[in-house]
Design an enzyme around this catalytic site. Sequence first.
Site, PDB file in Angstrom:
ATOM      1  N   SER A 196       0.433  -1.258  -0.131  1.00  0.00           N
ATOM      2  CA  SER A 196       0.033  -0.190   0.189  1.00  0.00           C
ATOM      3  C   SER A 196       0.753   0.930   0.406  1.00  0.00           C
ATOM      4  O   SER A 196       1.569   0.901   0.379  1.00  0.00           O
ATOM      5  CB  SER A 196      -1.158  -0.490   1.443  1.00  0.00           C
ATOM      6  OG  SER A 196      -1.744   1.431   1.190  1.00  0.00           O
ATOM      7  N   TYR A 202      -1.340   0.104  10.674  1.00  0.00           N
ATOM      8  CA  TYR A 202      -1.622  -0.414   8.706  1.00  0.00           C
ATOM      9  C   TYR A 202      -0.047  -0.195   7.958  1.00  0.00           C
ATOM     10  O   TYR A 202       0.830  -0.797   7.424  1.00  0.00           O
ATOM     11  CB  TYR A 202      -2.629   0.172   8.596  1.00  0.00           C
ATOM     12  CG  TYR A 202      -3.087  -0.351   6.833  1.00  0.00           C
ATOM     13  CD1 TYR A 202      -3.195  -1.518   6.813  1.00  0.00           C
ATOM     14  CD2 TYR A 202      -2.749   0.044   5.901  1.00  0.00           C
ATOM     15  CE1 TYR A 202      -3.604  -1.597   5.290  1.00  0.00           C
ATOM     16  CE2 TYR A 202      -3.006   0.115   5.101  1.00  0.00           C
ATOM     17  CZ  TYR A 202      -3.350  -0.629   4.530  1.00  0.00           C
ATOM     18  OH  TYR A 202      -3.902  -1.295   3.223  1.00  0.00           O
TER      19      TYR A 202
HETATM   20  N1  LIG Z   1      -8.497  -0.999  -0.709  1.00  0.00           N
HETATM   21  C1  LIG Z   1      -8.081  -0.342  -0.642  1.00  0.00           C
HETATM   22  O1  LIG Z   1      -8.180   1.541  -0.818  1.00  0.00           O
HETATM   23  C2  LIG Z   1      -5.949  -0.484  -0.430  1.00  0.00           C
HETATM   24  C3  LIG Z   1      -5.038   0.047  -0.408  1.00  0.00           C
HETATM   25  C4  LIG Z   1      -3.874  -0.049  -0.697  1.00  0.00           C
HETATM   26  C5  LIG Z   1      -3.752  -1.796  -0.511  1.00  0.00           C
HETATM   27  N2  LIG Z   1      -4.702  -2.875  -0.137  1.00  0.00           N
HETATM   28  C6  LIG Z   1      -4.374  -3.591   0.461  1.00  0.00           C
HETATM   29  O2  LIG Z   1      -5.276  -4.477  -0.457  1.00  0.00           O
HETATM   30  C7  LIG Z   1      -5.636  -5.853  -0.150  1.00  0.00           C
HETATM   31  C8  LIG Z   1      -6.827  -6.184   0.295  1.00  0.00           C
HETATM   32  O3  LIG Z   1      -7.424  -5.085   0.378  1.00  0.00           O
HETATM   33  P1  LIG Z   1      -8.929  -5.058  -0.107  1.00  0.00           P
HETATM   34  O4  LIG Z   1      -9.204  -3.316  -0.048  1.00  0.00           O
HETATM   35  O5  LIG Z   1      -9.732  -5.890  -1.307  1.00  0.00           O
HETATM   36  O6  LIG Z   1      -9.891  -5.083   1.242  1.00  0.00           O
HETATM   37  P2  LIG Z   1     -11.199  -6.492   1.294  1.00  0.00           P
HETATM   38  O7  LIG Z   1     -12.213  -5.934   0.411  1.00  0.00           O
HETATM   39  O8  LIG Z   1     -12.226  -5.875   2.338  1.00  0.00           O
HETATM   40  O9  LIG Z   1     -10.334  -7.275   1.373  1.00  0.00           O
HETATM   41  C9  LIG Z   1      -9.848  -7.632   2.362  1.00  0.00           C
HETATM   42  C10 LIG Z   1      -9.060  -9.290   2.384  1.00  0.00           C
HETATM   43  O10 LIG Z   1      -8.259  -9.527   3.470  1.00  0.00           O
HETATM   44  C11 LIG Z   1      -8.969 -10.483   4.017  1.00  0.00           C
HETATM   45  N3  LIG Z   1      -8.854 -10.047   5.892  1.00  0.00           N
HETATM   46  C12 LIG Z   1      -9.453  -9.485   6.117  1.00  0.00           C
HETATM   47  N4  LIG Z   1      -9.252  -9.689   7.668  1.00  0.00           N
HETATM   48  C13 LIG Z   1      -8.904 -10.652   7.810  1.00  0.00           C
HETATM   49  C14 LIG Z   1      -8.659 -11.947   8.868  1.00  0.00           C
HETATM   50  N5  LIG Z   1      -9.161 -11.081  10.056  1.00  0.00           N
HETATM   51  N6  LIG Z   1      -7.436 -12.692   9.234  1.00  0.00           N
HETATM   52  C15 LIG Z   1      -7.967 -13.564   7.655  1.00  0.00           C
HETATM   53  N7  LIG Z   1      -8.104 -12.877   6.553  1.00  0.00           N
HETATM   54  C16 LIG Z   1      -8.366 -11.415   6.436  1.00  0.00           C
HETATM   55  C17 LIG Z   1     -10.001 -10.689   3.890  1.00  0.00           C
HETATM   56  O11 LIG Z   1      -9.921 -12.813   3.534  1.00  0.00           O
HETATM   57  P3  LIG Z   1     -11.483 -13.227   3.729  1.00  0.00           P
HETATM   58  O12 LIG Z   1     -11.842 -13.544   1.652  1.00  0.00           O
HETATM   59  O13 LIG Z   1     -11.222 -14.364   3.765  1.00  0.00           O
HETATM   60  O14 LIG Z   1     -12.189 -12.350   4.356  1.00  0.00           O
HETATM   61  C18 LIG Z   1     -10.035 -10.669   2.112  1.00  0.00           C
HETATM   62  O15 LIG Z   1      -9.264 -11.658   1.426  1.00  0.00           O
HETATM   63  C19 LIG Z   1      -5.533  -4.988   1.534  1.00  0.00           C
HETATM   64  O16 LIG Z   1      -3.430  -6.412   1.685  1.00  0.00           O
HETATM   65  C20 LIG Z   1      -4.802  -4.107   1.207  1.00  0.00           C
HETATM   66  O17 LIG Z   1      -4.077  -3.845   2.619  1.00  0.00           O
HETATM   67  C21 LIG Z   1      -6.592  -2.076  -0.238  1.00  0.00           C
END
Ligand SMILES: NC(=O)c1ccc[n+]([C@@H]2O[C@H](COP(=O)([O-])OP(=O)(O)OC[C@H]3O[C@@H](n4cnc5c(N)ncnc54)[C@H](OP(=O)(O)O)[C@@H]3O)[C@@H](O)[C@H]2O)c1
Length: 241
Positions: free
Chosen positions: A135, A148
């Site tokens: 990120s 984070y």
């Molecule tokens: N959205 C943004 O703005 C953004 C920006 C920069 C980086 N990111 C990064 O992108 C990645 C994906 O995020 P996203 O935005 O796609 O979010 P998301 O839709 O909320 O997905 C979160 C992911 O993490 C897993 N997860 C969440 N809590 C967990 C827990 N307690 N134990 C095990 N697994 C868990 C979920 O798995 P399950 O399917 O098992 O729930 C899902 O695969 C993350 O690494 C995040 O830091 C996101």
Amino acid sequence: MSRLSGKIAVVVGGQGGIGGAIAERFAAEGAAVYATSRRAEEGDVGHGAGTLRTRRVDASDVAALAAFFEAVRREAGRVDVLAVSAGIAEFATLDAIGEDHFDRTFGLNVRALLFATKAATAIMPDGGSVVLVGSIAGGIGTKGYGVYGATKAAVRSFARTWANELAPRNIRVNVVAPGPTDTAMMAAASDEVRQTLKTLIPLGRMGRVDDVAAAALFLASEEASFITGAELPVDGGMAQV
Ligand SMILES: NC(=O)c1ccc[n+]([C@@H]2O[C@H](COP(=O)([O-])OP(=O)(O)OC[C@H]3O[C@@H](n4cnc5c(N)ncnc54)[C@H](OP(=O)(O)O)[C@@H]3O)[C@@H](O)[C@H]2O)c1
């Protein structure tokens, strides 16, 4: 649409959000994809030129991850491409950070990512590729996201070390670093926060999961065959200008 034709790919955190888009894109490009999720309805479906197999795994559980990779090894024999997307971002300023918050965030974003990468690269042939979802938060100081941001700085650091360690096997390790992207993680933010974020993004919009998946595909594919140890920001310029 066959940049990953014949490849076995794993996406840890591969249902919904950014990881789901990566899994679907990898399959559309011909890969046989194994995607993990705690919520998964297990199943195997054809997707584009490839296949998408969903497995119910808690990505924060290192023993469950090890069992999952062993099952992939038995079924598919190897992992050519690994993407790790599972991650959590919870708000807590320094005065409010508790041990639980720290352990939960580092436990998934760093500890589980490390052991997933260890397990995958143990069964990765020479020439494989690892894409870690970092990120831009790892390089800036967003209030309330200190833990984070520190996890994502750790991811960036791991990618450098592992790129170096795995280079003799021609295994490339890179980071795709999204800025604010429309997913469930972002939906948790208030409208005010979302509006403010948009004003900070030169291209004037939030990222889409497909923007990130396209960058992950590039890094995973042969088109990036001379790129390793790198971080590719996908942030509309937010942390770049
Ligand atoms: N959205 C943004 O703005 C953004 C920006 C920069 C980086 N990111 C990064 O992108 C990645 C994906 O995020 P996203 O935005 O796609 O979010 P998301 O839709 O909320 O997905 C979160 C992911 O993490 C897993 N997860 C969440 N809590 C967990 C827990 N307690 N134990 C095990 N697994 C868990 C979920 O798995 P399950 O399917 O098992 O729930 C899902 O695969 C993350 O690494 C995040 O830091 C996101």
